[in-house]
Design a protein around this motif. Structure first.
Motif, PDB file in Angstrom:
ATOM      1  N   HIS A 286      -1.197 -29.994   0.088  1.00 55.53           N
ATOM      2  CA  HIS A 286      -0.065 -29.814   0.992  1.00 55.53           C
ATOM      3  C   HIS A 286      -0.499 -29.300   2.365  1.00 55.53           C
ATOM      4  O   HIS A 286       0.320 -28.792   3.135  1.00 55.53           O
ATOM      5  CB  HIS A 286       0.947 -28.866   0.351  1.00 55.53           C
ATOM      6  N   GLY A 287      -1.783 -29.456   2.673  1.00 55.84           N
ATOM      7  CA  GLY A 287      -2.283 -29.066   3.985  1.00 55.84           C
ATOM      8  C   GLY A 287      -2.289 -27.577   4.231  1.00 55.84           C
ATOM      9  O   GLY A 287      -2.158 -27.134   5.372  1.00 55.84           O
ATOM     10  N   LEU A 288      -2.454 -26.799   3.171  1.00 53.19           N
ATOM     11  CA  LEU A 288      -2.384 -25.343   3.274  1.00 53.19           C
ATOM     12  C   LEU A 288      -3.677 -24.702   2.794  1.00 53.19           C
ATOM     13  O   LEU A 288      -4.470 -25.316   2.083  1.00 53.19           O
ATOM     14  CB  LEU A 288      -1.221 -24.812   2.431  1.00 53.19           C
ATOM     15  N   THR A 289      -3.853 -23.446   3.172  1.00 47.57           N
ATOM     16  CA  THR A 289      -4.941 -22.616   2.675  1.00 47.57           C
ATOM     17  C   THR A 289      -4.352 -21.324   2.130  1.00 47.57           C
ATOM     18  O   THR A 289      -3.146 -21.059   2.277  1.00 47.57           O
ATOM     19  CB  THR A 289      -5.956 -22.289   3.776  1.00 47.57           C
ATOM     20  N   VAL A 290      -5.196 -20.504   1.533  1.00 48.39           N
ATOM     21  CA  VAL A 290      -4.746 -19.209   1.016  1.00 48.39           C
ATOM     22  C   VAL A 290      -4.089 -18.379   2.109  1.00 48.39           C
ATOM     23  O   VAL A 290      -3.102 -17.665   1.864  1.00 48.39           O
ATOM     24  CB  VAL A 290      -5.937 -18.457   0.383  1.00 48.39           C
ATOM     25  N   ALA A 291      -4.588 -18.474   3.321  1.00 48.38           N
ATOM     26  CA  ALA A 291      -4.037 -17.692   4.431  1.00 48.38           C
ATOM     27  C   ALA A 291      -2.600 -18.076   4.760  1.00 48.38           C
ATOM     28  O   ALA A 291      -1.868 -17.283   5.384  1.00 48.38           O
ATOM     29  CB  ALA A 291      -4.914 -17.862   5.666  1.00 48.38           C
ATOM     30  N   ASP A 292      -2.165 -19.274   4.381  1.00 48.31           N
ATOM     31  CA  ASP A 292      -0.801 -19.717   4.675  1.00 48.31           C
ATOM     32  C   ASP A 292       0.223 -19.182   3.674  1.00 48.31           C
ATOM     33  O   ASP A 292       1.428 -19.272   3.918  1.00 48.31           O
ATOM     34  CB  ASP A 292      -0.741 -21.250   4.660  1.00 48.31           C
TER      35      ASP A 292
END
Length: 367
Positions: free
Chosen positions: A265-271
């Motif tokens: 979904h185009g995300l990382t843990v930081a999101d």
């Protein structure tokens, strides 16, 4: 997509401090002074301050058969399921006869007809309501149940679904068993139930129902971990299988699954701004945080839940979800997850839309 519109926990009336529970259970589990001292240390370090139990503490000394325990599971469990479901439907503004699908889960008792059949009649669901009782998923079933309800609603976007969990863990504590697994379980697990109302995206739009969207899920079954978590079921009921290897399994596998789901979904843990972790115990929560590089504060809702109610198996993470719904933050991304027997992991990616509309495209999250 699907949208979570309400969640409600339900707890038994009997609430005790951890110290009170320890004093009551110690003579039921062991008469060995060394094992008793170990029990006291394990209970004190479980991260639990209070727990709700389905019976008064003094009644556990007289509970002497699986038959009696299971009868109580059915009677009390149905009452708790009714309370949680009624509260969740009221919070959602949805009538019981509007429910199209019920997924019921528990791993602390058995019944046929299952509790959801009795529940449907009690609360006034339609005779044609679809039901799916589930047994064996254990602690992961709160997250897994939410994921499977989502799967159903993707194909039925105008439907209403309810996930119901009932876990009366105290009924499974084995008398006269001072094994490490039983000692740990007796100090960690609590009793409770929860219900979650989820609707298809078309119905959410039509009725303007607010709440987080389920935008993605991931399931993982980890190889050669069958003996880490589970039950040994015999004449005395459910004897817990619980090894010290759970944090190691998390360390080996869990981060990869989280990164994979987020990456889709185009995300990382930081999101991720909201972490809804199953409160499996201090070592489990610490392993989750270490695997993902999270701060101590990131899993604070799970630590609070553990302290207040212990590990309520599949109902625990749903109670944490209910708490998160009380103070939603627009345009917030959340990840709900749990582990259970298998060992299996279930992850559910959530998003609170900025304007309340179930539209993922404007958030950057791909449905």
């Amino acid at each position: 997509m699907s949208r979570i519109v309400a969640a409600a926990p339900a707890a038994p009336a009997h609430r005790y401090s951890q110290a009170e529970i320890t004093r009551a259970l110690e003579p039921l589990l062991t008469h060995d002074p060394l094992r008793a001292a170990l029990l006291r240390r394990i209970h004190a370090s479980a991260g639990v301050q209070t727990r709700n139990l389905v019976m008064e503490l003094d009644r556990y000394a007289t509970l002497d058969s699986f038959h009696e325990a299971n009868d109580l599971f059915i009677a009390a469990g149905t009452d708790l399921a009714e309370r949680a479901t009624t509260d969740a439907l009221a919070a959602a503004g949805i009538r019981a006869d509007e429910v199209d699908f019920v997924l019921f889960t528990s791993v602390t008792g058995v019944a046929a007809p299952s509790i959801d059949a009795q529940l449907a009649v009690r609360v006034g669901m339609r005779p044609d309501v679809k039901r799916l009782p589930s047994f064996g998923l254990g602690c992961v079933a709160g997250a897994a149940g939410l994921a499977r309800v989502h799967d159903y609603l993707v194909g039925h976007p105008h439907d209403v679904a309810v996930l119901v969990s009932v876990e009366l863990c105290s009924l499974t504590v084995q008398r006269g068993d001072d094994s490490m697994a039983n000692i740990v379980a007796s100090g960690l697990f609590g009793d409770g139930a929860a219900a979650v109302v989820v609707v298809g995206d078309a119905l959410a739009r039509d009725r303007g129902l607010n709440g987080p969207d389920v935008v993605g899920t991931r399931s993982s079954l980890y190889p050669q971990t069958e003996d880490v978590i589970g039950w040994d079921i015999g004449g005395t009921g459910f004897r817990i299988v619980l090894s010290a290897g759970v944090p190691e399994v998390i360390g080996r596998h869990f981060a990869g699954d989280v990164h994979a789901l987020l990456g889709e979904h185009g995300l990382t843990v930081a999101d991720v701004t909201t972490w809804l972790a199953h409160p499996g115990g201090p070592k489990v929560l610490e392993a989750f945080a270490q695997a993902l590089g999270l701060t101590d504060a990131a899993l604070e809702p799970s630590w609070r839940a553990l302290a207040a109610a212990g590990n309520q198996s599949s109902a625990a993470v749903l109670g944490i979800l209910a708490e998160s719904l009380r103070s939603p933050v627009p345009d917030e991304t959340g990840l709900l997850f749990a582990l259970g027997p298998g060992v299996t992991a279930e992850l559910v990616l959530l998003h609170w839309a900025a304007d309340g509309a179930p539209e993922a495209a404007s958030t950057g999250i791909a449905a």
